[in-house]
Design a protein around this motif. Structure first.
Motif, short mmCIF file in Angstrom:
data_model
loop_
_atom_site.label_atom_id
_atom_site.label_comp_id
_atom_site.label_asym_id
_atom_site.label_seq_id
_atom_site.Cartn_x
_atom_site.Cartn_y
_atom_site.Cartn_z
N ASP A 28 0.84 -1.21 0.00
CA ASP A 28 0.00 0.00 0.00
C ASP A 28 0.87 1.26 0.00
OD1 ASP A 28 -2.24 -1.58 0.03
OD2 ASP A 28 -2.55 -1.40 2.21
N LEU A 29 1.95 1.23 0.78
CA LEU A 29 2.84 2.38 0.86
C LEU A 29 3.53 2.63 -0.48
CD1 LEU A 29 4.32 4.60 2.42
CD2 LEU A 29 5.97 2.86 3.18
N LEU A 30 4.03 1.56 -1.09
CA LEU A 30 4.71 1.70 -2.38
C LEU A 30 3.75 2.21 -3.45
CD1 LEU A 30 6.88 -1.57 -2.39
CD2 LEU A 30 7.63 0.78 -1.98
N ARG A 31 2.53 1.72 -3.42
CA ARG A 31 1.55 2.16 -4.40
C ARG A 31 1.24 3.65 -4.21
NH1 ARG A 31 -1.44 -1.74 -3.93
NH2 ARG A 31 -2.84 -1.00 -2.29
N LEU A 32 1.14 4.06 -2.94
CA LEU A 32 0.87 5.48 -2.63
C LEU A 32 2.02 6.37 -3.10
CD1 LEU A 32 -0.87 7.62 -1.23
CD2 LEU A 32 0.33 7.08 0.90
N LEU A 33 3.25 5.93 -2.88
CA LEU A 33 4.41 6.72 -3.30
C LEU A 33 4.49 6.81 -4.81
CD1 LEU A 33 7.11 5.42 -0.76
CD2 LEU A 33 5.93 7.63 -0.74
N ASN A 34 4.22 5.69 -5.49
CA ASN A 34 4.28 5.69 -6.96
C ASN A 34 3.18 6.57 -7.54
OD1 ASN A 34 6.47 3.99 -7.27
ND2 ASN A 34 5.22 2.15 -7.10
N THR A 35 2.01 6.58 -6.91
CA THR A 35 0.90 7.40 -7.40
C THR A 35 1.23 8.87 -7.29
OG1 THR A 35 -0.72 5.73 -6.72
CG2 THR A 35 -1.53 7.96 -7.09
N ASN A 36 1.86 9.27 -6.17
CA ASN A 36 2.20 10.69 -5.97
C ASN A 36 3.40 11.11 -6.82
OD1 ASN A 36 0.15 11.09 -4.18
ND2 ASN A 36 1.38 10.68 -2.35
#
Length: 300
Positions: free
Chosen positions: A292-300
């Motif tokens: 979830d954290l990696l996905r959030l960072l990649n999205t931003n």
């Protein structure tokens, strides 16, 4: 005016602005009227000239102005002012370089000043004002720091760009700008000459910089004395109070809480005040949270 910043780069300086204009050194020897204009110059009435509101230099020694005024009365203005058309009123001019000469000329009651008029934008004006003053050692440490901050905040210049343009090391810029973290009273003491930049840098790490600054000014402490006093624990300090010294401030705790809430994970911030940097740790409880954290960072 179309900007030429991309081609010229930061820090063009006075020499490039003045091109092949030479200082008016012949005025006194040739018997010409002091303050007369030479090639590339024009005479501008003193009342049509205004100072640059972004001029980094704020303090002008009255005694030094009087001395310069006496020189102007006798020999005229050796080096012309650099002006630009006033952005607000095109019938007036704004000083790019030479505010001391403008102020001293008023004391000397010189009514027309030799000047070179250039079309410059706000970035170029501020750069030239800072570079001129720093190269001539006319700024105190606080004004120098404020000038660097202006260039970084208003025009997005980095410390690397400034260091290259000013011929300074990046550490010098960083250490100078750290002086702005000190209380206003200490900055005033530094500007007034009660403390040296070395004193001020030593005070940054003190538990109570203001008290130590007042003591240093009153007792005439050396920089080394201030450094030792800043590192020494307060009187009556116990091992318990030393550990309390490491307690995070309220702002850091609030930031940790906000990030933890946003991410849904534990966040720890370890900030090193001396170094100006630190470490941010995020604790996840399983691989799903990590995804979830990696996905959030990649999205931003």
């Amino acid at each position: 005016m179309a900007r030429g910043s991309d081609k010229r780069g930061l820090g063009r300086g006075l020499s490039a602005l003045m091109a092949d204009i030479e200082p008016n050194t012949a005025a006194a020897s040739s018997g010409e009227q002091p303050g007369g204009a030479h090639r590339g110059e024009r005479l501008v009435p003193v009342e049509q000239i205004s100072p640059n509101p972004d001029q980094p230099r704020r303090k002008f020694s009255q005694s030094a102005l009087e001395e310069l005024a006496a020189s102007i009365r006798e020999k005229g203005i050796i080096q012309p002012l650099i002006l630009r058309p006033d952005p607000v009123d095109q019938s007036r001019f704004q000083i790019v370089a030479g505010e001391r000469r403008w102020r001293a000329s008023q004391i000397a009651q010189v009514h027309n000043l030799p000047a070179i008029v250039r079309e410059l934008d706000d970035t170029e004006v501020l750069e030239v004002a800072i570079i001129e003053n720093i190269q001539r050692a006319d700024l105190n440490a606080v004004e120098e720091a404020q000038g660097y901050r202006q260039l970084m905040e208003k025009f997005g210049h980095t410390q690397e760009q400034l260091a290259t343009a000013m011929g300074k090391s990046r550490s010098h810029l960083a250490n100078t700008m750290r002086l702005l973290q000190l209380p206003d009273e200490i900055q005033t003491m530094l500007q007034d000459g009660q403390l040296s930049p070395g004193h001020a840098r030593a005070l940054i790490t003190a538990d109570d910089p203001l008290t130590l600054a007042r003591r240093a000014a009153k007792e005439g402490l050396s920089v080394r004395d201030v450094e030792k006093a800043a590192k020494a624990p307060p009187k009556g300090t116990t091992s318990k109070s030393k550990s309390q010294k490491k307690t995070k401030d309220a702002d850091t705790r609030i930031l940790e809480s906000d990030l933890s809430r946003i991410l849904g994970m534990g966040v720890v911030i370890d900030h090193d005040t001396d170094a100006g940097g630190g470490k941010l740790s995020i604790k996840y409880k399983d691989l799903q949270q990590l995804d979830d954290l990696l996905r959030l960072l990649n999205t931003n």
